[in-house]
Design a protein around this motif. Sequence first.
Motif, PDB file in Angstrom:
ATOM      1  N   PHE A 100       0.726  -1.112   0.061  1.00 57.39           N
ATOM      2  CA  PHE A 100       0.013   0.080  -0.081  1.00 57.39           C
ATOM      3  C   PHE A 100       0.991   1.139   0.082  1.00 57.39           C
ATOM      4  CE2 PHE A 100      -3.378  -2.492   2.508  1.00 57.39           C
ATOM      5  CZ  PHE A 100      -3.981  -3.248   1.382  1.00 57.39           C
ATOM      6  N   HIS A 101       0.533   2.241  -0.744  1.00 56.44           N
ATOM      7  CA  HIS A 101       1.110   3.517  -0.808  1.00 56.44           C
ATOM      8  C   HIS A 101       0.314   4.288   0.049  1.00 56.44           C
ATOM      9  CE1 HIS A 101       1.590   7.430  -3.443  1.00 56.44           C
ATOM     10  NE2 HIS A 101       2.925   6.926  -3.180  1.00 56.44           N
ATOM     11  N   VAL A 102       0.997   5.166   0.828  1.00 59.02           N
ATOM     12  CA  VAL A 102       0.313   6.015   1.946  1.00 59.02           C
ATOM     13  C   VAL A 102       1.134   7.262   2.111  1.00 59.02           C
ATOM     14  CG1 VAL A 102      -0.808   4.143   3.282  1.00 59.02           C
ATOM     15  CG2 VAL A 102       1.388   4.944   3.927  1.00 59.02           C
ATOM     16  N   ASN A 103       0.605   8.272   2.564  1.00 56.56           N
ATOM     17  CA  ASN A 103       1.195   9.452   2.797  1.00 56.56           C
ATOM     18  C   ASN A 103       1.624   9.354   4.239  1.00 56.56           C
ATOM     19  OD1 ASN A 103       1.588  12.162   4.052  1.00 56.56           O
ATOM     20  ND2 ASN A 103       0.161  13.398   3.080  1.00 56.56           N
ATOM     21  N   GLY A 104       2.990   9.286   4.422  1.00 59.97           N
ATOM     22  CA  GLY A 104       3.722   9.134   5.723  1.00 59.97           C
ATOM     23  C   GLY A 104       4.380  10.373   6.403  1.00 59.97           C
ATOM     24  N   LEU A 105       3.744  11.356   5.971  1.00 60.04           N
ATOM     25  CA  LEU A 105       4.482  12.738   6.316  1.00 60.04           C
ATOM     26  C   LEU A 105       4.328  13.108   7.916  1.00 60.04           C
ATOM     27  CD1 LEU A 105       3.681  15.439   3.624  1.00 60.04           C
ATOM     28  CD2 LEU A 105       5.880  14.482   4.326  1.00 60.04           C
ATOM     29  N   HIS A 147      -5.439  12.508   4.531  1.00 61.56           N
ATOM     30  CA  HIS A 147      -4.671  12.296   5.856  1.00 61.56           C
ATOM     31  C   HIS A 147      -3.478  11.667   5.776  1.00 61.56           C
ATOM     32  CE1 HIS A 147      -4.449  12.430  10.153  1.00 61.56           C
ATOM     33  NE2 HIS A 147      -5.472  13.095  10.414  1.00 61.56           N
ATOM     34  N   PRO A 148      -2.176  12.039   6.386  1.00 60.56           N
ATOM     35  CA  PRO A 148      -1.076  11.284   6.732  1.00 60.56           C
ATOM     36  C   PRO A 148      -1.434  10.449   7.828  1.00 60.56           C
ATOM     37  CG  PRO A 148      -0.683  13.518   7.403  1.00 60.56           C
ATOM     38  CD  PRO A 148      -2.142  13.681   6.763  1.00 60.56           C
ATOM     39  N   VAL A 149      -0.564   9.279   7.544  1.00 60.24           N
ATOM     40  CA  VAL A 149      -0.623   8.432   8.778  1.00 60.24           C
ATOM     41  C   VAL A 149       0.693   7.915   9.063  1.00 60.24           C
ATOM     42  CG1 VAL A 149      -1.508   5.901   9.247  1.00 60.24           C
ATOM     43  CG2 VAL A 149      -2.827   7.221   7.380  1.00 60.24           C
ATOM     44  N   SER A 150       0.945   7.798  10.611  1.00 57.77           N
ATOM     45  CA  SER A 150       2.118   7.323  10.963  1.00 57.77           C
ATOM     46  C   SER A 150       2.395   5.801  10.809  1.00 57.77           C
ATOM     47  CB  SER A 150       2.387   7.836  12.388  1.00 57.77           C
ATOM     48  OG  SER A 150       1.516   7.026  13.083  1.00 57.77           O
ATOM     49  N   ALA A 166       6.598  -6.215   6.336  1.00 59.04           N
ATOM     50  CA  ALA A 166       8.128  -6.774   5.802  1.00 59.04           C
ATOM     51  C   ALA A 166       9.040  -5.876   5.181  1.00 59.04           C
ATOM     52  CB  ALA A 166       7.733  -7.748   4.617  1.00 59.04           C
ATOM     53  N   ALA A 167       8.298  -4.642   4.658  1.00 58.14           N
ATOM     54  CA  ALA A 167       9.160  -3.451   4.017  1.00 58.14           C
ATOM     55  C   ALA A 167       8.484  -2.270   4.333  1.00 58.14           C
ATOM     56  CB  ALA A 167       9.462  -3.860   2.395  1.00 58.14           C
ATOM     57  N   VAL A 168       9.246  -1.288   4.412  1.00 60.48           N
ATOM     58  CA  VAL A 168       8.674   0.143   4.481  1.00 60.48           C
ATOM     59  C   VAL A 168       9.746   1.036   3.502  1.00 60.48           C
ATOM     60  CG1 VAL A 168       8.064   2.196   5.856  1.00 60.48           C
ATOM     61  CG2 VAL A 168       7.499  -0.158   6.559  1.00 60.48           C
ATOM     62  N   THR A 169       9.234   1.525   2.916  1.00 64.31           N
ATOM     63  CA  THR A 169      10.077   2.527   2.002  1.00 64.31           C
ATOM     64  C   THR A 169       9.491   3.861   2.002  1.00 64.31           C
ATOM     65  OG1 THR A 169       9.115   2.174  -0.317  1.00 64.31           O
ATOM     66  CG2 THR A 169      11.089   0.946   0.500  1.00 64.31           C
ATOM     67  N   GLY A 170      10.362   4.918   1.922  1.00 71.71           N
ATOM     68  CA  GLY A 170       9.735   6.316   1.949  1.00 71.71           C
ATOM     69  C   GLY A 170       9.292   6.797   3.175  1.00 71.71           C
ATOM     70  N   ARG A 171       9.681   6.170   4.192  1.00 74.18           N
ATOM     71  CA  ARG A 171       9.129   6.872   5.669  1.00 74.18           C
ATOM     72  C   ARG A 171       9.510   8.393   5.606  1.00 74.18           C
ATOM     73  NH1 ARG A 171      10.561   4.525  11.841  1.00 74.18           N
ATOM     74  NH2 ARG A 171       8.652   5.739  12.617  1.00 74.18           N
ATOM     75  N   TRP A 172       8.293   8.870   6.517  1.00 76.46           N
ATOM     76  CA  TRP A 172       8.378  10.385   6.638  1.00 76.46           C
ATOM     77  C   TRP A 172       8.072  11.130   5.437  1.00 76.46           C
ATOM     78  CZ3 TRP A 172       7.533  10.566  11.535  1.00 76.46           C
ATOM     79  CH2 TRP A 172       8.299   9.781  12.287  1.00 76.46           C
ATOM     80  N   THR A 173       7.864  10.358   4.522  1.00 75.70           N
ATOM     81  CA  THR A 173       7.452  11.188   2.869  1.00 75.70           C
ATOM     82  C   THR A 173       5.813  10.950   2.635  1.00 75.70           C
ATOM     83  OG1 THR A 173       7.791   9.219   1.365  1.00 75.70           O
ATOM     84  CG2 THR A 173       9.772  10.580   2.152  1.00 75.70           C
ATOM     85  N   GLU A 175       5.463   9.877  -0.083  1.00 76.80           N
ATOM     86  CA  GLU A 175       5.363   8.504  -1.089  1.00 76.80           C
ATOM     87  C   GLU A 175       5.621   7.276  -0.007  1.00 76.80           C
ATOM     88  OE1 GLU A 175       4.692   8.730  -4.116  1.00 76.80           O
ATOM     89  OE2 GLU A 175       4.232  10.778  -3.882  1.00 76.80           O
ATOM     90  N   MET A 176       5.188   7.098   0.994  1.00 77.82           N
ATOM     91  CA  MET A 176       5.567   5.772   1.932  1.00 77.82           C
ATOM     92  C   MET A 176       4.849   4.612   1.479  1.00 77.82           C
ATOM     93  SD  MET A 176       5.421   5.421   5.620  1.00 77.82           S
ATOM     94  CE  MET A 176       3.878   5.389   6.493  1.00 77.82           C
ATOM     95  N   TRP A 177       5.553   3.504   1.218  1.00 72.21           N
ATOM     96  CA  TRP A 177       4.947   2.339   0.700  1.00 72.21           C
ATOM     97  C   TRP A 177       5.192   1.291   2.058  1.00 72.21           C
ATOM     98  CZ3 TRP A 177       2.645   0.688  -3.565  1.00 72.21           C
ATOM     99  CH2 TRP A 177       2.748   1.702  -4.835  1.00 72.21           C
TER     100      TRP A 177
END
Length: 184
Positions: A100-105, A147-150, A166-173, A175-177
């Motif tokens: 899933f692609h989320v807003n992680g800002l 809404h961003p989600v932590s 298993a994987a998180v990329t783009g944390r704090w952006t 474009e977080m996956w």
Amino acid sequence: KTALEIGCGVGRMTAAFAQEFGEVIGIDVSPEMVKKARARELPGARFLVGSGCDLSGVEDRSADFAFSYIVFQHIPEKAVILRYFEEAARVLRPGGLFRFHVNGLPHVELGSLLIEGYLSTSPRIPRLLHNKIPLARRRRLDSWWGHPVSLRSIRATCARSGLEIAAVTGRWTAEMWVGGRKRG
């Protein structure tokens, strides 16, 4: 294998999934988008109009893969976004995968306002300083910006729901996956 695309729109990505999976379920909140997706007559694909807050119409343990891209960023309520993680756990078979692609800002809610922190890539800032100057922006929570989600909230929801990250990329952006699997 069966793939589920949350927020399928007119089925552009669903068409690619249909080439790789035996069955694809596309779900979207827009009846007009679903109508256009159905008109594509993709072999092995079926399309559902969703409620915008859950995966009603998708059977329990019916999918091997759940996917969403540029969808959760437009949902204005964090609880609804987290509900989609719970719903993915419901519809995935044991061992099934999600991405899933989320807003992680990073963010703070102040009543109906949201303060987001971000790193700018604005052309007004010299390239040398891109992604180095932290900024903050204020906006209303009820907008299509969503809404961003932590990651902390996502981890807690996944743990309660039986999903393993298993994987998180783009944390704090924006474009977080987040990807992982359903415990089996």
